[in-house]
Design an enzyme around this catalytic site. Structure first.
Site, PDB file in Angstrom:
ATOM      1  N   GLU A  45       0.881  -1.167   0.000  1.00 51.07           N
ATOM      2  CA  GLU A  45       0.000   0.000   0.000  1.00 51.07           C
ATOM      3  C   GLU A  45       0.916   1.214   0.000  1.00 51.07           C
ATOM      4  OE1 GLU A  45      -3.410   1.895   3.002  1.00 51.07           O
ATOM      5  OE2 GLU A  45      -1.933   0.466   3.752  1.00 51.07           O
ATOM      6  N   ASP A  73      -4.067   8.979  10.004  1.00 52.10           N
ATOM      7  CA  ASP A  73      -2.750   8.456  10.331  1.00 52.10           C
ATOM      8  C   ASP A  73      -2.211   9.015  11.640  1.00 52.10           C
ATOM      9  OD1 ASP A  73      -2.167   6.762   8.030  1.00 52.10           O
ATOM     10  OD2 ASP A  73      -2.325   8.611   6.886  1.00 52.10           O
TER      11      ASP A  73
END
Length: 263
Positions: free
Chosen positions: A49, A60
Protein backbone atom coordinates in the site's frame (compact mmCIF):
# COMPACT_ATOMS: atom_id res chain seq x y z
CA UNK A 1 -15.40 -11.29 -8.82
CA UNK A 2 -12.90 -8.55 -9.61
CA UNK A 3 -9.34 -9.21 -10.75
CA UNK A 4 -8.06 -8.04 -7.36
CA UNK A 5 -10.39 -10.39 -5.47
CA UNK A 6 -9.34 -13.25 -7.76
CA UNK A 7 -5.68 -12.47 -7.07
CA UNK A 8 -6.36 -12.67 -3.33
CA UNK A 9 -8.35 -15.88 -3.67
CA UNK A 10 -5.59 -17.51 -5.71
CA UNK A 11 -2.84 -16.42 -3.30
CA UNK A 12 -4.82 -17.64 -0.33
CA UNK A 13 -4.68 -21.19 -1.68
CA UNK A 14 -1.04 -21.32 -0.55
CA UNK A 15 -1.00 -18.97 2.46
CA UNK A 16 -3.13 -18.79 5.61
CA UNK A 17 -3.06 -14.98 5.45
CA UNK A 18 -1.58 -12.50 3.00
CA UNK A 19 0.75 -9.61 3.81
CA UNK A 20 0.29 -5.96 2.95
CA UNK A 21 2.94 -3.43 3.86
CA UNK A 22 2.65 0.35 3.84
CA UNK A 23 5.21 2.81 2.43
CA UNK A 24 5.00 6.60 2.13
CA UNK A 25 6.10 7.65 -1.34
CA UNK A 26 8.93 10.17 -1.14
CA UNK A 27 10.04 9.27 2.38
CA UNK A 28 12.75 9.91 3.26
CA UNK A 29 13.43 10.67 -0.40
CA UNK A 30 11.72 9.61 -3.60
CA UNK A 31 14.53 7.24 -4.59
CA UNK A 32 14.84 5.76 -1.10
CA UNK A 33 11.12 5.07 -0.98
CA UNK A 34 11.25 3.35 -4.38
CA UNK A 35 14.23 1.27 -3.25
CA UNK A 36 12.34 0.25 -0.11
CA UNK A 37 9.24 -0.75 -2.06
CA UNK A 38 11.45 -2.83 -4.36
CA UNK A 39 13.03 -4.59 -1.38
CA UNK A 40 9.61 -5.41 0.05
CA UNK A 41 8.39 -6.74 -3.27
CA UNK A 42 11.57 -8.76 -3.69
CA UNK A 43 10.93 -10.21 -0.24
CA UNK A 44 7.64 -11.56 -1.55
CA UNK A 45 5.03 -9.40 0.15
CA UNK A 46 1.65 -9.87 -1.48
CA UNK A 47 0.67 -6.19 -1.44
CA UNK A 48 2.31 -2.86 -0.93
CA UNK A 49 0.00 0.00 0.00
CA UNK A 50 1.85 3.08 -1.24
CA UNK A 51 0.72 6.36 0.23
CA UNK A 52 0.96 9.51 -1.83
CA UNK A 53 1.66 12.07 0.90
CA UNK A 54 -0.75 14.77 2.00
CA UNK A 55 -0.23 17.55 4.52
CA UNK A 56 -3.18 16.57 6.73
CA UNK A 57 -3.44 12.75 6.74
CA UNK A 58 -6.31 12.55 9.23
CA UNK A 59 -6.44 8.74 9.53
CA UNK A 60 -2.75 8.46 10.33
CA UNK A 61 -0.77 8.55 13.55
CA UNK A 62 2.45 10.42 14.38
CA UNK A 63 4.90 8.17 12.50
CA UNK A 64 3.10 8.35 9.16
CA UNK A 65 2.21 12.05 9.60
CA UNK A 66 5.89 12.87 10.13
CA UNK A 67 6.85 10.79 7.08
CA UNK A 68 4.28 12.59 4.93
CA UNK A 69 5.53 16.01 6.04
CA UNK A 70 9.13 15.02 5.33
CA UNK A 71 8.18 13.66 1.91
CA UNK A 72 6.37 16.88 1.04
CA UNK A 73 9.59 18.85 1.44
CA UNK A 74 10.30 17.55 -2.07
CA UNK A 75 8.56 18.44 -5.31
CA UNK A 76 6.30 15.40 -5.71
CA UNK A 77 3.39 15.03 -8.09
CA UNK A 78 0.80 12.37 -8.78
CA UNK A 79 1.84 11.73 -12.38
CA UNK A 80 5.43 10.99 -11.42
CA UNK A 81 4.15 8.76 -8.63
CA UNK A 82 2.02 6.75 -11.04
CA UNK A 83 4.89 6.46 -13.51
CA UNK A 84 7.14 5.14 -10.75
CA UNK A 85 4.49 2.66 -9.62
CA UNK A 86 4.08 1.48 -13.21
CA UNK A 87 7.74 0.46 -13.31
CA UNK A 88 7.30 -1.54 -10.09
CA UNK A 89 4.09 -3.27 -11.18
CA UNK A 90 5.85 -4.31 -14.38
CA UNK A 91 8.91 -5.61 -12.55
CA UNK A 92 7.02 -7.48 -9.81
CA UNK A 93 4.00 -9.14 -11.46
CA UNK A 94 3.46 -11.62 -8.59
CA UNK A 95 2.55 -8.88 -6.10
CA UNK A 96 0.14 -5.97 -6.23
CA UNK A 97 0.51 -2.28 -5.43
CA UNK A 98 -2.49 -0.28 -4.27
CA UNK A 99 -2.64 3.48 -3.92
CA UNK A 100 -3.55 5.09 -0.62
CA UNK A 101 -4.00 8.84 -0.40
CA UNK A 102 -6.46 11.51 0.59
CA UNK A 103 -9.09 13.18 -1.53
CA UNK A 104 -7.46 16.60 -1.96
CA UNK A 105 -4.44 15.60 -4.12
CA UNK A 106 -6.41 12.92 -5.96
CA UNK A 107 -9.28 15.31 -6.73
CA UNK A 108 -6.82 17.90 -8.01
CA UNK A 109 -5.28 15.27 -10.28
CA UNK A 110 -8.72 14.14 -11.45
CA UNK A 111 -10.54 11.03 -10.26
CA UNK A 112 -11.43 9.91 -13.80
CA UNK A 113 -7.82 10.31 -14.87
CA UNK A 114 -6.64 8.52 -11.73
CA UNK A 115 -8.75 5.45 -12.43
CA UNK A 116 -7.66 5.37 -16.08
CA UNK A 117 -3.96 5.66 -15.20
CA UNK A 118 -4.27 3.05 -12.45
CA UNK A 119 -5.64 0.60 -15.01
CA UNK A 120 -2.83 1.43 -17.44
CA UNK A 121 -0.14 0.60 -14.87
CA UNK A 122 -1.89 -2.47 -13.41
CA UNK A 123 -2.63 -0.88 -10.05
CA UNK A 124 -5.89 -2.65 -9.21
CA UNK A 125 -7.11 -0.80 -6.12
CA UNK A 126 -7.45 2.72 -4.73
CA UNK A 127 -7.86 3.68 -1.06
CA UNK A 128 -9.11 7.20 -0.32
CA UNK A 129 -10.18 7.11 3.35
CA UNK A 130 -11.72 10.59 3.53
CA UNK A 131 -14.01 10.09 0.51
CA UNK A 132 -17.39 8.80 1.76
CA UNK A 133 -19.21 6.34 -0.43
CA UNK A 134 -22.33 8.55 -0.45
CA UNK A 135 -20.39 11.26 -2.34
CA UNK A 136 -18.53 8.89 -4.63
CA UNK A 137 -20.88 8.22 -7.56
CA UNK A 138 -18.55 9.70 -10.20
CA UNK A 139 -15.50 8.06 -8.63
CA UNK A 140 -17.21 4.67 -8.51
CA UNK A 141 -18.32 5.03 -12.13
CA UNK A 142 -14.75 5.84 -13.19
CA UNK A 143 -13.38 2.87 -11.25
CA UNK A 144 -15.95 0.50 -12.72
CA UNK A 145 -15.27 1.73 -16.26
CA UNK A 146 -11.58 0.95 -15.79
CA UNK A 147 -11.99 -2.27 -13.78
CA UNK A 148 -10.40 -0.73 -10.69
CA UNK A 149 -11.61 -1.51 -7.16
CA UNK A 150 -12.40 1.40 -4.84
CA UNK A 151 -11.43 0.02 -1.44
CA UNK A 152 -13.67 1.14 1.41
CA UNK A 153 -12.85 1.30 5.11
CA UNK A 154 -14.92 0.25 8.11
CA UNK A 155 -14.09 0.59 11.81
CA UNK A 156 -15.40 -0.92 15.06
CA UNK A 157 -17.51 2.22 15.60
CA UNK A 158 -19.06 2.23 12.13
CA UNK A 159 -22.83 2.04 12.72
CA UNK A 160 -24.22 -1.43 12.09
CA UNK A 161 -26.37 -0.49 9.12
CA UNK A 162 -23.56 1.46 7.47
CA UNK A 163 -21.06 -1.32 8.11
CA UNK A 164 -23.41 -3.82 6.48
CA UNK A 165 -23.90 -1.50 3.50
CA UNK A 166 -20.16 -0.95 2.99
CA UNK A 167 -19.43 -4.67 3.40
CA UNK A 168 -22.07 -5.58 0.82
CA UNK A 169 -20.71 -3.04 -1.69
CA UNK A 170 -17.03 -3.90 -1.23
CA UNK A 171 -15.02 -5.21 -4.15
CA UNK A 172 -11.36 -6.12 -4.32
CA UNK A 173 -11.17 -6.22 -0.54
CA UNK A 174 -12.70 -4.42 2.40
CA UNK A 175 -10.22 -2.57 4.63
CA UNK A 176 -11.21 -3.28 8.22
CA UNK A 177 -9.67 -0.97 10.79
CA UNK A 178 -9.04 -3.17 13.84
CA UNK A 179 -9.64 -0.45 16.40
CA UNK A 180 -10.80 3.13 16.84
CA UNK A 181 -8.26 5.90 16.35
CA UNK A 182 -5.40 6.57 13.99
CA UNK A 183 -2.64 4.32 12.68
CA UNK A 184 0.16 3.38 15.06
CA UNK A 185 0.39 1.83 18.48
CA UNK A 186 -2.42 -0.51 19.39
CA UNK A 187 -4.76 0.55 22.16
CA UNK A 188 -6.98 -2.53 22.02
CA UNK A 189 -4.82 -4.92 24.00
CA UNK A 190 -6.99 -5.01 27.07
CA UNK A 191 -8.95 -7.99 28.37
CA UNK A 192 -11.66 -9.07 25.99
CA UNK A 193 -10.22 -7.19 23.01
CA UNK A 194 -9.69 -10.36 20.97
CA UNK A 195 -13.31 -11.38 21.38
CA UNK A 196 -14.51 -7.92 20.36
CA UNK A 197 -12.36 -8.00 17.19
CA UNK A 198 -13.62 -11.51 16.46
CA UNK A 199 -17.24 -10.36 16.79
CA UNK A 200 -16.56 -7.34 14.61
CA UNK A 201 -14.97 -9.44 11.84
CA UNK A 202 -17.72 -12.04 12.06
CA UNK A 203 -20.31 -9.31 11.54
CA UNK A 204 -18.41 -8.06 8.50
CA UNK A 205 -18.01 -11.53 6.99
CA UNK A 206 -21.74 -12.10 7.28
CA UNK A 207 -22.32 -9.29 4.78
CA UNK A 208 -19.13 -9.05 2.69
CA UNK A 209 -18.68 -10.78 -0.64
CA UNK A 210 -15.14 -9.44 -0.97
CA UNK A 211 -11.98 -10.52 0.88
CA UNK A 212 -11.13 -8.80 4.17
CA UNK A 213 -7.95 -6.93 5.09
CA UNK A 214 -7.24 -5.90 8.68
CA UNK A 215 -4.90 -3.11 9.76
CA UNK A 216 -4.15 -0.44 12.40
CA UNK A 217 -2.08 -1.48 15.39
CA UNK A 218 -0.63 -4.78 14.15
CA UNK A 219 2.83 -5.15 15.67
CA UNK A 220 3.16 -8.73 16.95
CA UNK A 221 3.04 -12.19 15.42
CA UNK A 222 0.29 -13.27 17.82
CA UNK A 223 -1.98 -10.50 16.51
CA UNK A 224 -1.55 -11.75 12.95
CA UNK A 225 -2.00 -15.39 13.97
CA UNK A 226 -5.26 -14.39 15.65
CA UNK A 227 -6.55 -13.14 12.28
CA UNK A 228 -5.99 -16.45 10.46
CA UNK A 229 -9.32 -17.87 9.40
CA UNK A 230 -11.04 -14.53 10.03
CA UNK A 231 -9.34 -12.28 7.47
CA UNK A 232 -7.46 -12.60 4.20
CA UNK A 233 -4.86 -9.83 4.53
CA UNK A 234 -2.89 -8.50 7.52
CA UNK A 235 -1.77 -4.92 6.98
CA UNK A 236 1.52 -3.72 8.47
CA UNK A 237 1.88 0.05 8.56
CA UNK A 238 3.29 2.17 11.38
CA UNK A 239 5.20 -0.72 12.97
CA UNK A 240 7.13 -1.25 9.73
CA UNK A 241 7.81 2.48 9.38
CA UNK A 242 9.04 2.66 12.98
CA UNK A 243 11.41 -0.26 12.38
CA UNK A 244 12.66 1.37 9.17
CA UNK A 245 13.25 4.64 11.02
CA UNK A 246 15.22 2.86 13.72
CA UNK A 247 17.39 0.62 11.56
CA UNK A 248 16.73 1.13 7.87
CA UNK A 249 15.70 -1.55 5.41
CA UNK A 250 17.33 -4.41 7.30
CA UNK A 251 15.41 -3.62 10.49
CA UNK A 252 12.21 -3.39 8.49
CA UNK A 253 12.82 -6.74 6.83
CA UNK A 254 13.68 -8.35 10.19
CA UNK A 255 10.30 -7.24 11.55
CA UNK A 256 8.49 -8.39 8.41
CA UNK A 257 10.08 -11.84 8.57
CA UNK A 258 9.22 -12.21 12.25
CA UNK A 259 5.56 -11.39 11.60
CA UNK A 260 5.23 -13.36 8.36
CA UNK A 261 7.73 -16.21 8.78
CA UNK A 262 6.35 -18.16 5.81
CA UNK A 263 6.44 -15.12 3.49
Amino acid sequence: MSQLAEFIQDKRQAKPILSMTHVVYGYPTRQQSLAWISRLLSEGVDFVEVQFPFSDPVADGPSIVAACHKALEQDLNVEDFLTDMGVLTRDFPNSRIVLMSYLNPMYRYGLDKLAKRAAEINMPGLIIPDLPIELSADYITACEANHIDPIWLVTPVTPKTRLEMLASKASGFLYCVARSGVTGHSNHEGKGSTNSVDDYLAQIKAHANAPIGVGFGLRERRQIEALIGKADIAILGSALLDAYNQGGEEAGLKLLRSLFPTQ
